[in-house]
Design a protein around this motif. Sequence first.
Motif, PDB file in Angstrom:
ATOM      1  N   THR A  52       0.831  -1.202   0.000  1.00 15.21           N
ATOM      2  CA  THR A  52       0.000   0.000   0.000  1.00 15.21           C
ATOM      3  C   THR A  52       0.870   1.257   0.000  1.00 15.21           C
ATOM      4  O   THR A  52       0.582   2.237  -0.720  1.00 15.21           O
ATOM      5  CB  THR A  52      -0.948   0.003   1.216  1.00 15.21           C
ATOM      6  OG1 THR A  52      -1.774  -1.159   1.151  1.00 15.21           O
ATOM      7  CG2 THR A  52      -1.826   1.248   1.230  1.00 15.21           C
ATOM      8  N   GLU A  53       1.942   1.259   0.777  1.00 10.33           N
ATOM      9  CA  GLU A  53       2.848   2.415   0.802  1.00 10.33           C
ATOM     10  C   GLU A  53       3.468   2.662  -0.572  1.00 10.33           C
ATOM     11  O   GLU A  53       3.650   3.819  -0.979  1.00 10.33           O
ATOM     12  CB  GLU A  53       3.956   2.191   1.847  1.00 10.33           C
ATOM     13  CG  GLU A  53       3.475   2.251   3.289  1.00 10.33           C
ATOM     14  CD  GLU A  53       2.830   3.592   3.640  1.00 10.33           C
ATOM     15  OE1 GLU A  53       3.338   4.639   3.170  1.00 10.33           O
ATOM     16  OE2 GLU A  53       1.818   3.590   4.369  1.00 10.33           O
ATOM     17  N   ARG A  54       3.789   1.606  -1.276  1.00  6.95           N
ATOM     18  CA  ARG A  54       4.344   1.770  -2.621  1.00  6.95           C
ATOM     19  C   ARG A  54       3.314   2.410  -3.549  1.00  6.95           C
ATOM     20  O   ARG A  54       3.653   3.269  -4.374  1.00  6.95           O
ATOM     21  CB  ARG A  54       4.812   0.415  -3.165  1.00  6.95           C
ATOM     22  CG  ARG A  54       6.055  -0.102  -2.450  1.00  6.95           C
ATOM     23  CD  ARG A  54       6.314  -1.559  -2.718  1.00  6.95           C
ATOM     24  NE  ARG A  54       6.698  -1.828  -4.101  1.00  6.95           N
ATOM     25  CZ  ARG A  54       6.918  -3.054  -4.575  1.00  6.95           C
ATOM     26  NH1 ARG A  54       6.813  -4.099  -3.769  1.00  6.95           N
ATOM     27  NH2 ARG A  54       7.265  -3.224  -5.830  1.00  6.95           N
ATOM     28  N   PHE A  55       2.064   1.996  -3.434  1.00  4.65           N
ATOM     29  CA  PHE A  55       1.011   2.591  -4.255  1.00  4.65           C
ATOM     30  C   PHE A  55       0.807   4.060  -3.914  1.00  4.65           C
ATOM     31  O   PHE A  55       0.616   4.901  -4.799  1.00  4.65           O
ATOM     32  CB  PHE A  55      -0.295   1.799  -4.106  1.00  4.65           C
ATOM     33  CG  PHE A  55      -0.436   0.702  -5.112  1.00  4.65           C
ATOM     34  CD1 PHE A  55      -1.247   0.843  -6.211  1.00  4.65           C
ATOM     35  CD2 PHE A  55       0.290  -0.473  -4.972  1.00  4.65           C
ATOM     36  CE1 PHE A  55      -1.356  -0.168  -7.159  1.00  4.65           C
ATOM     37  CE2 PHE A  55       0.192  -1.493  -5.901  1.00  4.65           C
ATOM     38  CZ  PHE A  55      -0.632  -1.339  -7.005  1.00  4.65           C
ATOM     39  N   LEU A  56       0.844   4.382  -2.616  1.00  5.52           N
ATOM     40  CA  LEU A  56       0.697   5.788  -2.210  1.00  5.52           C
ATOM     41  C   LEU A  56       1.826   6.636  -2.795  1.00  5.52           C
ATOM     42  O   LEU A  56       1.605   7.771  -3.237  1.00  5.52           O
ATOM     43  CB  LEU A  56       0.669   5.890  -0.685  1.00  5.52           C
ATOM     44  CG  LEU A  56      -0.628   5.382  -0.035  1.00  5.52           C
ATOM     45  CD1 LEU A  56      -0.438   5.221   1.470  1.00  5.52           C
ATOM     46  CD2 LEU A  56      -1.798   6.316  -0.333  1.00  5.52           C
ATOM     47  N   ALA A  57       3.038   6.081  -2.815  1.00  7.49           N
ATOM     48  CA  ALA A  57       4.172   6.811  -3.388  1.00  7.49           C
ATOM     49  C   ALA A  57       3.975   7.030  -4.892  1.00  7.49           C
ATOM     50  O   ALA A  57       4.264   8.129  -5.413  1.00  7.49           O
ATOM     51  CB  ALA A  57       5.473   6.044  -3.134  1.00  7.49           C
ATOM     52  N   LEU A  58       3.470   6.032  -5.592  1.00 11.61           N
ATOM     53  CA  LEU A  58       3.195   6.188  -7.024  1.00 11.61           C
ATOM     54  C   LEU A  58       2.109   7.237  -7.254  1.00 11.61           C
ATOM     55  O   LEU A  58       2.195   8.045  -8.182  1.00 11.61           O
ATOM     56  CB  LEU A  58       2.773   4.842  -7.627  1.00 11.61           C
ATOM     57  CG  LEU A  58       3.874   3.794  -7.791  1.00 11.61           C
ATOM     58  CD1 LEU A  58       3.268   2.422  -8.064  1.00 11.61           C
ATOM     59  CD2 LEU A  58       4.818   4.185  -8.922  1.00 11.61           C
TER      60      LEU A  58
END
Length: 212
Positions: A52-58
Motif C-alpha cells: 500500500t505504501e508503494r502505491f501511495l508513493a506512485l
Amino acid sequence: MRIALIHALKHSIAPIEAAFATAWPEARLMNLLDDSLSADLARDGQLTDAMTERFLALGDYAGATGANAILFTCSAFGPCIEAVARAHAPMPVLKPNEAMIERAVTMGKRIGLLSTFPPTLVSMPPEFPASVQIVPKLAEGALAALDRGDRTTHDRLIVEASRDLRDCDVIALAQFSIAATAPLVAEATGRPVVTTPDSAVEKLMKLLATKA
C-alpha cells in the motif's frame, strides 16, 4: 487533460493507449510502470501494508506531475488503489475494473470473470455487488505465454477457458492485457463481453467533463 496511467504489468500499456486513441485522443497520457508490483504480489500471495505504501508513493508522484486523474491498470490491487483515492480526493482515481463492473452488472446477474493472473480472482470478486453471482475462471498458462511473447498461445488459452463461461449472462475480461481477445471470446461463447480499458476511458471522460 493529463491522465496518469499506473501499471503493474507492461502488457497493460498498449490496450489502454489504444482505448484512449479510439475514444479520447485529445487526452495527454503519462505511463508509470513498476512490474515488480505484480511479481511481488505473486510471490507474497497477499497485499501488505508495504505494498500500500508503494502505491501511495506512485500516486503522490503522479499527482506531482499535474495529473488531472489517475487510472490504475492492475486489477489485483483494489485496496491499495482505494488508499490512493482517499489520499488524493477529490481527484478521480480509478481502479481498472470499477467502470467495467458498473457496466457488467447492468447486463445480467451471472457474470463470468476471466483472468490470466490468479490474484485477480481473489481480489476482484468482492468488488462486485452482492446481488450478482460471479463465476471466476483462470486461463491457466496464458500470462506465461504472453511473457514469452507468444500471443497466439495466450489468445488460444483464453478462448479455451472462456468456453466454461457459456452459461453466464455476460463475460467480464478482468485485465487490460486480455482486452484485445474480446471478439474471440464473444465468438467462442456467444455471450456479450465487457473489457476494462474501454469502460475506464468512458468513465474518465464523464468524470472530467463534469469537473470541467
